[in-house]
Design a protein around this motif. Structure first.
Motif, PDB file in Angstrom:
ATOM      1  N   UNK A 247      62.932  32.075  40.384  1.00  0.00           N
ATOM      2  CA  UNK A 247      62.353  33.412  40.646  1.00  0.00           C
ATOM      3  C   UNK A 247      62.688  33.859  42.071  1.00  0.00           C
ATOM      4  N   UNK A 248      62.633  32.915  42.985  1.00  0.00           N
ATOM      5  CA  UNK A 248      62.932  33.248  44.381  1.00  0.00           C
ATOM      6  C   UNK A 248      64.398  33.678  44.531  1.00  0.00           C
TER       7      UNK A 248
ATOM      8  N   UNK B  49      67.595  40.731  44.740  1.00  0.00           N
ATOM      9  CA  UNK B  49      67.023  42.094  44.804  1.00  0.00           C
ATOM     10  C   UNK B  49      66.753  42.503  46.248  1.00  0.00           C
ATOM     11  N   UNK B  50      66.305  41.541  47.025  1.00  0.00           N
ATOM     12  CA  UNK B  50      66.032  41.782  48.450  1.00  0.00           C
ATOM     13  C   UNK B  50      67.308  42.250  49.148  1.00  0.00           C
ATOM     14  N   UNK B  51      68.403  41.545  48.860  1.00  0.00           N
ATOM     15  CA  UNK B  51      69.694  41.871  49.473  1.00  0.00           C
ATOM     16  C   UNK B  51      70.092  43.310  49.156  1.00  0.00           C
ATOM     17  N   UNK B  52      69.853  43.706  47.905  1.00  0.00           N
ATOM     18  CA  UNK B  52      70.234  45.067  47.494  1.00  0.00           C
ATOM     19  C   UNK B  52      69.330  46.130  48.100  1.00  0.00           C
ATOM     20  N   UNK B  53      68.045  45.774  48.247  1.00  0.00           N
ATOM     21  CA  UNK B  53      67.075  46.783  48.682  1.00  0.00           C
ATOM     22  C   UNK B  53      66.934  46.896  50.193  1.00  0.00           C
ATOM     23  N   UNK B  54      67.109  45.775  50.873  1.00  0.00           N
ATOM     24  CA  UNK B  54      66.840  45.746  52.316  1.00  0.00           C
ATOM     25  C   UNK B  54      67.952  46.452  53.088  1.00  0.00           C
TER      26      UNK B  54
ATOM     27  N   UNK C 163      63.550  55.201  62.248  1.00  0.00           N
ATOM     28  CA  UNK C 163      64.237  54.160  61.470  1.00  0.00           C
ATOM     29  C   UNK C 163      63.305  52.987  61.197  1.00  0.00           C
ATOM     30  N   UNK C 164      62.607  52.533  62.242  1.00  0.00           N
ATOM     31  CA  UNK C 164      61.728  51.370  62.070  1.00  0.00           C
ATOM     32  C   UNK C 164      60.575  51.672  61.114  1.00  0.00           C
ATOM     33  N   UNK C 165      60.152  52.934  61.120  1.00  0.00           N
ATOM     34  CA  UNK C 165      59.090  53.341  60.205  1.00  0.00           C
ATOM     35  C   UNK C 165      59.586  53.283  58.752  1.00  0.00           C
ATOM     36  N   UNK C 166      60.851  53.656  58.595  1.00  0.00           N
ATOM     37  CA  UNK C 166      61.420  53.682  57.239  1.00  0.00           C
ATOM     38  C   UNK C 166      61.866  52.308  56.756  1.00  0.00           C
ATOM     39  N   UNK C 167      62.165  51.429  57.712  1.00  0.00           N
ATOM     40  CA  UNK C 167      62.632  50.102  57.318  1.00  0.00           C
ATOM     41  C   UNK C 167      61.430  49.232  56.975  1.00  0.00           C
ATOM     42  N   UNK C 168      61.357  48.864  55.724  1.00  0.00           N
ATOM     43  CA  UNK C 168      60.226  48.036  55.324  1.00  0.00           C
ATOM     44  C   UNK C 168      60.411  46.624  55.875  1.00  0.00           C
ATOM     45  N   UNK C 169      59.332  46.041  56.387  1.00  0.00           N
ATOM     46  CA  UNK C 169      59.432  44.672  56.895  1.00  0.00           C
ATOM     47  C   UNK C 169      59.823  43.732  55.755  1.00  0.00           C
ATOM     48  N   UNK C 170      60.645  42.756  56.098  1.00  0.00           N
ATOM     49  CA  UNK C 170      61.224  41.875  55.085  1.00  0.00           C
ATOM     50  C   UNK C 170      60.193  41.161  54.223  1.00  0.00           C
ATOM     51  N   UNK C 171      59.154  40.622  54.858  1.00  0.00           N
ATOM     52  CA  UNK C 171      58.175  39.850  54.073  1.00  0.00           C
ATOM     53  C   UNK C 171      57.392  40.757  53.123  1.00  0.00           C
TER      54      UNK C 171
ATOM     55  N   UNK D  69      56.701  42.611  47.510  1.00  0.00           N
ATOM     56  CA  UNK D  69      56.720  43.689  46.501  1.00  0.00           C
ATOM     57  C   UNK D  69      57.633  43.332  45.339  1.00  0.00           C
ATOM     58  N   UNK D  70      58.745  42.651  45.657  1.00  0.00           N
ATOM     59  CA  UNK D  70      59.675  42.263  44.594  1.00  0.00           C
ATOM     60  C   UNK D  70      59.033  41.209  43.687  1.00  0.00           C
ATOM     61  N   UNK D  71      58.318  40.285  44.300  1.00  0.00           N
ATOM     62  CA  UNK D  71      57.796  39.150  43.529  1.00  0.00           C
ATOM     63  C   UNK D  71      56.446  39.435  42.855  1.00  0.00           C
ATOM     64  N   UNK D  72      55.640  40.282  43.476  1.00  0.00           N
ATOM     65  CA  UNK D  72      54.298  40.514  42.925  1.00  0.00           C
ATOM     66  C   UNK D  72      54.072  42.005  42.705  1.00  0.00           C
ATOM     67  N   UNK D  73      54.053  42.367  41.449  1.00  0.00           N
ATOM     68  CA  UNK D  73      53.888  43.783  41.120  1.00  0.00           C
ATOM     69  C   UNK D  73      52.459  44.254  41.375  1.00  0.00           C
ATOM     70  N   UNK D  74      51.510  43.336  41.189  1.00  0.00           N
ATOM     71  CA  UNK D  74      50.109  43.693  41.356  1.00  0.00           C
ATOM     72  C   UNK D  74      49.743  43.816  42.847  1.00  0.00           C
ATOM     73  N   UNK D  75      49.229  44.981  43.195  1.00  0.00           N
ATOM     74  CA  UNK D  75      48.962  45.278  44.601  1.00  0.00           C
ATOM     75  C   UNK D  75      47.928  44.329  45.219  1.00  0.00           C
ATOM     76  N   UNK D  76      46.863  44.058  44.458  1.00  0.00           N
ATOM     77  CA  UNK D  76      45.801  43.187  44.977  1.00  0.00           C
ATOM     78  C   UNK D  76      46.304  41.767  45.186  1.00  0.00           C
ATOM     79  N   UNK D  77      47.091  41.307  44.213  1.00  0.00           N
ATOM     80  CA  UNK D  77      47.660  39.959  44.299  1.00  0.00           C
ATOM     81  C   UNK D  77      48.539  39.874  45.550  1.00  0.00           C
ATOM     82  N   UNK D  78      49.343  40.912  45.730  1.00  0.00           N
ATOM     83  CA  UNK D  78      50.264  40.960  46.870  1.00  0.00           C
ATOM     84  C   UNK D  78      49.493  40.876  48.198  1.00  0.00           C
ATOM     85  N   UNK D  79      48.431  41.658  48.232  1.00  0.00           N
ATOM     86  CA  UNK D  79      47.618  41.706  49.447  1.00  0.00           C
ATOM     87  C   UNK D  79      47.017  40.325  49.737  1.00  0.00           C
ATOM     88  N   UNK D  80      46.539  39.683  48.686  1.00  0.00           N
ATOM     89  CA  UNK D  80      45.901  38.373  48.843  1.00  0.00           C
ATOM     90  C   UNK D  80      46.923  37.329  49.306  1.00  0.00           C
ATOM     91  N   UNK D  81      48.127  37.393  48.724  1.00  0.00           N
ATOM     92  CA  UNK D  81      49.181  36.433  49.083  1.00  0.00           C
ATOM     93  C   UNK D  81      49.561  36.603  50.551  1.00  0.00           C
TER      94      UNK D  81
END
Lengths: 287, 126
Positions: A20-21, A27-32, A82-90, A95-107
């Motif tokens: 999965x990673x 996906x990270x490579x394509x999106x980042x 630019x920095x505002x638009x660039x999403x931080x990598x982690x 977001x790629x790995x956890x679709x659920x917002x709450x789960x993501x926040x907890x992780x």
């Protein structure tokens, strides 16, 4: 660097599998998008200007945006945009790995708790904080501040010249079966030997990324690109030590070793790095 | 004399760096190159071919760039040697200058800098 350690945290805590990673890293490579990519897309900078800054980063350990502002290629306002638009990598990886917002926040909360920083501080995480995160993450006693700086510089250079789509793994006991590796030594008040191993199938991809051009053969040129990367890393480290700490170091010529070698792992810091296309390992020996 | 008439000796143990340096000078119009992978080979080739310009790495096997530059300048005091290295520490820069190199450049060489060096060769000095 946080992205790469976050990836390791997810794997170790079994929140995701290696497969999965690997998919997520693709996906990270394509999106980042890098700061340079966004600057070009926004017509703030030309491709040539971005390339010039990338070349400068081969000798100066400074962020792309800072150099661009220094050269007046970007204004502070444009860099902020630019920095505002660039999403931080982690965050992107979560977001790629956890679709659920709450789960993501907890992780993410759990991750920041583990590395001991508040998430909102992550954006402007200083080198001192990053070094302490590395120290905690490596969990090896007696590593000097200089060696931690060396490892931090290595992470930055890996990201700058090969891309940030990798995860740092905890060292394993088994040896990787590599047919060759590149190595180089720094000698003097601080003695460091660095070895970079990777399977040949990864070499072409690494070389292409480093050279910014296609690489069809895992031959001499491809191997030289890895040796040059080590030379760049150690040259930059020697310059920093000379300028900031008045420590003069010698650097030996990088060499390509075309044989399998056994390393006594207890004397080495092993940094396995996982990409979607395989696993490489960097070994650092400190005397 | 034009850029195409200038013979450049590129001395670097990295085949990739030699290629990149050559590509840059080719893009400026140079056509004649000699390549050496270590300092000893550079000295030998200099003595045989008398290039107009030497681009010399510092950290190399067999004979390092500083010692190589010293030997070349002993042979030809007018040799134009530019040291090019990733290791731009005060110690390395000082050694390069003491050896008699005209300049120390941090890798990778900038295009404008390369053009300036070629112009200096054409003008017969620095």
């Amino acid at each position: 660097m946080l992205t790469q350690i976050f990836g390791d945290f997810l794997l170790r805590s079994s929140m995701t599998t290696v497969e999965e990673m690997k998919n997520a890293l693709l996906q990270f490579l394509r999106a980042r998008q890098s700061v340079g990519d966004i600057a070009i897309d926004s017509c703030y900078m030309s491709y040539e200007q971005a390339l010039e800054i990338q070349n400068m980063q081969m000798s100066v350990d400074l962020p792309f945006g800072e150099l661009a502002v220094d050269l007046c290629y970007l204004t502070f306002k444009q860099l902020d945009d630019i920095l505002e638009r660039q999403m931080q990598g982690h965050i992107l990886l979560s977001r790629i790995l956890f679709k659920d917002k709450e789960k993501r926040k907890a992780v993410l909360e759990e991750f920041f708790k583990e590395i001991g920083i508040k998430s909102e501080k992550a954006l402007k995480c200083s080198d001192v904080i990053k070094c302490s995160i590395i120290e905690e993450w490596l969990n090896i006693d007696g590593i000097s501040d200089c060696v931690l700086s060396y490892i931090l510089l290595l992470f930055k250079n890996l990201t700058r010249f090969f891309g940030g789509d990798f995860v740092l793994l905890k060292p394993k006991t088994q040896e990787l079966n590599c047919e060759w590796h590149a190595e180089q030594e720094v000698k003097g008040e601080i003695c460091v030997k660095i070895m970079f191993d990777m399977p040949e199938n990864m070499l072409k991809i690494f070389a292409a990324r480093f050279m910014n051009e296609s690489c069809y053969e895992a031959g001499e040129i491809a191997q030289a690109s890895i040796a040059d990367f080590l030379n760049l890393q150690n040259g930059m480290f020697a310059v920093t030590m000379s300028n900031e700490y008045n420590i003069e170091l010698d650097v030996t010529p990088p060499i390509v070793v075309l044989e399998n070698k056994y390393y006594e792992s207890s004397t080495l810091i092993e940094l396995p790095i996982l990409y979607n296309f395989g696993e490489a390992i960097i070994r650092i020996q400190v005397d | 004399m034009q850029y195409k008439d200038i013979t450049v000796l590129v001395c670097d143990d990295s085949i990739l760096m030699r290629k990149k340096t050559k590509d840059m000078f080719i893009s400026l119009g140079c056509e004649n190159f000699i390549e050496a992978a270590d300092g000893r080979a550079a000295v030998d080739l200099y003595k045989q071919k008398h290039p107009h310009l030497v681009l010399m790495d510092i950290v190399m096997p067999v004979l390092n760039g500083v010692d190589s530059a010293t030997e070349i300048l002993e042979f030809d005091n007018d040799a134009k040697i530019i040291m090019v290295s990733s290791v731009g520490t005060r110690k390395y820069i000082q050694q390069a200058m003491l050896a008699g190199a005209e300049q120390f450049l941090q890798k990778p060489i900038k295009r404008e800098k390369a053009e300036q060096i070629l112009q200096e060769v054409l003008n017969g000095g620095s």
